[in-house]
Design a protein around this motif. Structure first.
Motif, PDB file in Angstrom:
ATOM      1  N   ASN A   5     -31.478  15.536 -18.038  1.00  0.00           N
ATOM      2  CA  ASN A   5     -31.403  16.919 -17.564  1.00  0.00           C
ATOM      3  C   ASN A   5     -29.996  17.352 -17.167  1.00  0.00           C
ATOM      4  N   LEU A   6     -29.020  16.474 -17.320  1.00  0.00           N
ATOM      5  CA  LEU A   6     -27.661  16.807 -16.907  1.00  0.00           C
ATOM      6  C   LEU A   6     -26.963  17.679 -17.942  1.00  0.00           C
ATOM      7  N   GLY A   7     -26.068  18.535 -17.462  1.00  0.00           N
ATOM      8  CA  GLY A   7     -25.244  19.327 -18.349  1.00  0.00           C
ATOM      9  C   GLY A   7     -24.161  18.466 -18.968  1.00  0.00           C
ATOM     10  N   GLU A   8     -23.332  19.082 -19.803  1.00  0.00           N
ATOM     11  CA  GLU A   8     -22.329  18.310 -20.546  1.00  0.00           C
ATOM     12  C   GLU A   8     -21.342  17.607 -19.617  1.00  0.00           C
ATOM     13  N   ALA A   9     -20.785  18.319 -18.637  1.00  0.00           N
ATOM     14  CA  ALA A   9     -19.789  17.714 -17.749  1.00  0.00           C
ATOM     15  C   ALA A   9     -20.403  16.606 -16.904  1.00  0.00           C
ATOM     16  N   GLU A  10     -21.593  16.860 -16.368  1.00  0.00           N
ATOM     17  CA  GLU A  10     -22.250  15.871 -15.527  1.00  0.00           C
ATOM     18  C   GLU A  10     -22.644  14.638 -16.352  1.00  0.00           C
ATOM     19  N   ARG A  11     -23.056  14.876 -17.573  1.00  0.00           N
ATOM     20  CA  ARG A  11     -23.452  13.771 -18.442  1.00  0.00           C
ATOM     21  C   ARG A  11     -22.252  12.861 -18.711  1.00  0.00           C
ATOM     22  N   MET A  12     -21.105  13.447 -19.003  1.00  0.00           N
ATOM     23  CA  MET A  12     -19.923  12.642 -19.278  1.00  0.00           C
ATOM     24  C   MET A  12     -19.493  11.877 -18.030  1.00  0.00           C
ATOM     25  N   ALA A  13     -19.596  12.530 -16.879  1.00  0.00           N
ATOM     26  CA  ALA A  13     -19.196  11.882 -15.626  1.00  0.00           C
ATOM     27  C   ALA A  13     -20.098  10.692 -15.299  1.00  0.00           C
ATOM     28  N   ALA A  14     -21.348  10.730 -15.749  1.00  0.00           N
ATOM     29  CA  ALA A  14     -22.279   9.635 -15.482  1.00  0.00           C
ATOM     30  C   ALA A  14     -21.904   8.373 -16.253  1.00  0.00           C
ATOM     31  N   ARG A  15     -21.143   8.530 -17.340  1.00  0.00           N
ATOM     32  CA  ARG A  15     -20.639   7.410 -18.141  1.00  0.00           C
ATOM     33  C   ARG A  15     -21.760   6.476 -18.589  1.00  0.00           C
ATOM     34  N   ARG A  16     -22.846   7.063 -19.027  1.00  0.00           N
ATOM     35  CA  ARG A  16     -23.964   6.259 -19.512  1.00  0.00           C
ATOM     36  C   ARG A  16     -24.111   6.460 -21.010  1.00  0.00           C
ATOM     37  N   TYR A  17     -24.192   5.367 -21.730  1.00  0.00           N
ATOM     38  CA  TYR A  17     -24.240   5.442 -23.175  1.00  0.00           C
ATOM     39  C   TYR A  17     -25.586   5.954 -23.691  1.00  0.00           C
ATOM     40  N   CYS A  18     -25.544   6.508 -24.870  1.00  0.00           N
ATOM     41  CA  CYS A  18     -26.761   6.843 -25.613  1.00  0.00           C
ATOM     42  C   CYS A  18     -27.573   5.556 -25.768  1.00  0.00           C
ATOM     43  N   PRO A  19     -28.889   5.614 -25.649  1.00  0.00           N
ATOM     44  CA  PRO A  19     -29.699   4.394 -25.749  1.00  0.00           C
ATOM     45  C   PRO A  19     -29.682   3.748 -27.129  1.00  0.00           C
ATOM     46  N   LEU A  20     -29.161   4.455 -28.125  1.00  0.00           N
ATOM     47  CA  LEU A  20     -29.096   3.895 -29.472  1.00  0.00           C
ATOM     48  C   LEU A  20     -27.835   3.062 -29.700  1.00  0.00           C
ATOM     49  N   ILE A  21     -26.989   2.959 -28.665  1.00  0.00           N
ATOM     50  CA  ILE A  21     -25.756   2.191 -28.789  1.00  0.00           C
ATOM     51  C   ILE A  21     -25.989   0.739 -28.401  1.00  0.00           C
TER      52      ILE A  21
END
Length: 244
Positions: free
Chosen positions: A111-127
């Protein structure tokens, strides 16, 4: 696209997607055909549009940008969900539990926006080990994000430096192809929004009947809809381009 402007390319590509939908409406390969058409159109046209442009640094072996929010169309999500379901046992044998990863990631940052998602530094689960397990099936959003400087991209992903420069031809062609697919899906009276990838996969993976529900005009992926994609505004833009 080489001999046509963006509007003409959008119109022609919309018609091509529409023909695929009409011709494969009741066939089980509809989603695969639509995505293959989209990916092929992107790859061919981005090659043409990139002639003379700076070379991209992305070669598929780096996952620096795979912490960005990814948005995808319904066909792309259904295609990836089919891939995950078909390979669940094979990946589990390698101790890669994709369904659990997808669910955990969606709950944590879906549910995070683009900036918050990047700040979370969590990879896509397909990686896995800096490689995408579904690289050949990656959505247009991933294909269209091509960095020009790998070091700058890695630095930005780690929270340092400015946002890295990306290839303009990749962004433009991605947008045109993605929007043409959305418009064709819309004209077929199917749900045509953009969805956050991990949330969409959490809904679609292991769930039978969702594709049929979508083909009946429903929107089973609705909980994954991104709030910053305005359907009315997009429809108005598509119609304006269609009559340009």
């Amino acid at each position: 696209m080489e001999d046509a402007g963006p509007a003409s390319f959008f119109q022609a590509t919309t018609r091509a997607f529409g023909a695929t939908i009409a011709g494969r409406w009741e066939r089980p390969d509809l989603v695969a055909a639509l995505c293959a058409q989209a990916f092929d159109s992107f790859e061919k046209n981005v090659t043409l549009q990139s002639e003379g442009a700076p070379a991209i640094a992305c070669k598929g072996e780096c996952a620096a940008c795979c912490r960005l929010r990814v948005v995808a169309t319904a066909p792309e999500i259904f295609l990836l969900a089919r891939f995950v379901d078909a390979n669940t046992q094979a990946f589990a044998a390698r101790n890669v539990r994709l369904a659990e990863r997808i669910s955990d990631t969606a709950q944590a940052i879906g549910n995070l926006g683009e900036a918050e998602r990047m700040a979370a530094r969590r990879y896509c689960p397909l990686i896995e080990n800096d490689l995408c397990l579904a690289y050949r099936l990656r959505p247009l959003a991933c294909r269209g994000h091509a960095a020009l400087d790998r070091e700058a991209c890695v630095s930005a992903a780690e929270g340092g430096g400015e946002e890295p420069a990306v290839s303009t031809p990749h962004l433009v062609v991605r947008s045109l192809v993605q929007n043409a697919m959305l418009n064709a899906v819309r004209q077929a009276r199917l749900a045509w929004g953009l969805y956050e990838l991990t949330q969409g996969l959490r809904i679609a993976c292991g769930s039978s009947g969702l594709l049929d529900a979508w083909l009946r005009g429903g929107d089973p992926l609705a909980p994954a809809t991104i709030p910053d994609f305005d359907l009315a505004e997009a429809a108005s833009l598509f119609d304006a381009i269609a009559h340009a």
